[in-house]
Design a protein around this motif. Structure first.
Motif, short mmCIF file in Angstrom:
data_model
loop_
_atom_site.label_atom_id
_atom_site.label_comp_id
_atom_site.label_asym_id
_atom_site.label_seq_id
_atom_site.Cartn_x
_atom_site.Cartn_y
_atom_site.Cartn_z
N UNK A 43 0.92 -1.13 0.06
CA UNK A 43 0.06 0.24 -0.18
C UNK A 43 0.85 1.39 0.19
N UNK A 44 1.84 1.15 0.65
CA UNK A 44 2.81 2.46 0.89
C UNK A 44 3.47 2.93 -0.45
N UNK A 45 3.99 1.67 -1.22
CA UNK A 45 4.68 1.67 -2.39
C UNK A 45 3.52 2.36 -3.31
N UNK A 46 2.26 1.99 -3.43
CA UNK A 46 1.39 2.59 -4.48
C UNK A 46 1.01 3.91 -3.97
N UNK A 47 1.01 4.13 -2.43
CA UNK A 47 0.75 5.76 -2.29
C UNK A 47 1.78 6.56 -2.68
N UNK A 48 3.07 6.15 -2.33
CA UNK A 48 4.23 6.89 -2.82
C UNK A 48 4.42 7.21 -4.15
N UNK A 49 3.85 6.25 -5.17
CA UNK A 49 4.10 6.41 -6.46
C UNK A 49 2.73 7.34 -7.04
N UNK A 50 1.94 7.30 -6.52
CA UNK A 50 0.55 8.36 -7.07
C UNK A 50 0.08 9.42 -6.05
N UNK A 51 0.54 9.26 -5.01
CA UNK A 51 -0.13 10.37 -3.96
C UNK A 51 1.02 10.69 -2.89
N UNK A 52 2.25 11.01 -3.41
CA UNK A 52 3.42 11.08 -2.79
C UNK A 52 3.27 12.17 -1.70
N UNK A 53 2.66 13.18 -1.90
CA UNK A 53 2.58 14.05 -1.28
C UNK A 53 1.26 14.44 -0.20
N UNK A 54 0.75 13.19 -0.29
CA UNK A 54 -0.58 13.24 0.40
C UNK A 54 -0.49 12.81 2.11
N UNK A 55 -1.42 13.20 2.67
CA UNK A 55 -1.46 12.72 4.13
C UNK A 55 -1.48 11.35 4.30
N UNK A 56 -2.47 10.53 3.46
CA UNK A 56 -2.35 9.20 3.49
C UNK A 56 -1.10 8.54 3.25
N UNK A 57 -0.12 8.90 2.67
CA UNK A 57 1.00 8.36 2.53
C UNK A 57 2.01 8.38 3.77
N UNK A 58 1.57 9.48 4.62
CA UNK A 58 2.40 9.51 5.92
C UNK A 58 1.57 8.72 6.92
#
Length: 334
Positions: free
Chosen positions: A38-53
């Motif tokens: 999930x983290x890899x996907x979030x880093x790829x498509x939503x890298x600056x989003x709160x969900x990534x953190x």
């Protein structure tokens, strides 16, 4: 996939990971792999989003549970030396480089001054030590000082002195780093003059083979202590977005961790100087192996290993916690 849909699809599972931790090793491993995906996907498509953190925080929590054992203090101990401390050095690699450069320049100044002023070495090392060393050289035992006392007494006194000097180098950083620079200057000048004393008698290479058996770790520890002191000074001069008091507290905490890490190296250096250096007629191969092994251990643990961990995606959070950023992009979720 839109971010809102991504969150909606996985939020229940994330909350379960947070609210219902497990001690089952297989389940923890499965959760860890899943959250990294999930983290890899979030880093790829939503890298600056709160969900990534947010996901990164969950991954860090599972990571801590995997590598720490509640019933054994050694788990936390190993975690500290295996991850937290190397990542701390990665954070301060530039400061470590500055400390090394300062110390190297000060050593060169000491050597240059000794080469151009016959009285300089005597002024730095003192009459008693210089007279004793010259007498030993004349008697064919230039490094006799290392077997002039009993091994155990020598070990304890050297370990105490090394720890005292290094702590002073760190603590004096509170004076905007100037105290640390003074300690590096003082010791660098002394080392430069000391080595030139043997060079002037045609014993430069022999001094490297004998003295650096313990000196490799000892001098490296001094430089690392200098790094800790400069961290302390920089926290006052350049607090960044923090209050100076908060910046100083954070730097002091990091500095203390660095000094704790040096204790085993102080003891090893004292052991080598007390029990090994005194045998200054050992075979060349043995001396080179000890020198190479000491240097390799220092370079690997404090420089290369932190870089390896960083490239694998490990980092330190603002509170010193170990974070994992999975850097390999995962395949898009369907």
């Amino acid at each position: 996939m839109r971010e809102s849909l991504f969150i909606k699809k996985n939020l229940a599972r994330w909350k379960k990971y947070q609210e219902e931790p497990t001690d089952n090793p297989d389940e923890m491993s499965e959760r860890f792999v899943s959250i990294l995906d999930d983290l890899a996907y979030a880093k790829t498509f939503y890298s600056f989003s709160k969900v990534t953190r947010y996901i990164n925080g969950i991954a860090a929590g599972i990571f801590q549970r995997i590598y720490q054992h509640k019933k054994e203090d050694t788990g936390r101990f190993l975690l500290f030396f295996k991850f937290e401390l190397p990542l701390l050095f990665r954070k301060y690699h530039k400061t470590l480089l500055y400390a090394f450069c300062f110390f190297a320049v000060f050593c060169l100044i000491g050597t240059f001054s000794a080469a151009h002023d016959e009285t300089f070495v005597r002024g730095v090392l003192g009459d008693e030590y210089l007279n004793m060393t010259e007498k030993n050289i004349a008697n064919g035992d230039p490094f006799g000082v290392y077997n002039s006392r009993g091994e155990l007494y020598m070990f304890l006194s050297i370990a105490y002195n090394n720890i005292y000097v290094s702590i002073a180098c760190f603590v004096l950083g509170i004076f905007l780093g100037l105290g640390t620079l003074w300690m590096l200057f003082r010791n660098g000048i002394m080392i430069g003059a000391f080595h030139y004393l043997f060079v002037s008698h045609g014993l430069g290479w022999k001094a490297v083979l004998v003295v650096m058996i313990h000196g490799t770790i000892e001098l490296s520890s001094l430089v690392i202590s200098g790094c800790a002191g400069l961290i302390l000074g920089n926290s006052i001069l350049f607090p960044g977005t923090y209050k100076r008091s908060d910046s100083l507290k954070r730097a002091a905490k990091d500095g203390v961790k660095i000094m704790v890490a040096l204790v085993p190296f102080f003891l090893v250096a004292a052991f080598l100087e007390s029990f090994v250096t005194r045998h200054n007629h050992m075979p060349l191969l043995v001396s080179l192996l000890i020198l190479a092994g000491s240097l390799a251990a220092i370079v690997y643990y404090f420089i290369l290993y932190p870089i390896i961990l960083h490239k694998k995606g490990y980092s330190l959070g603002d509170k010193g916690e170990v974070l994992i950023t999975h850097k390999i992009a995962a395949a898009p979720h369907e």
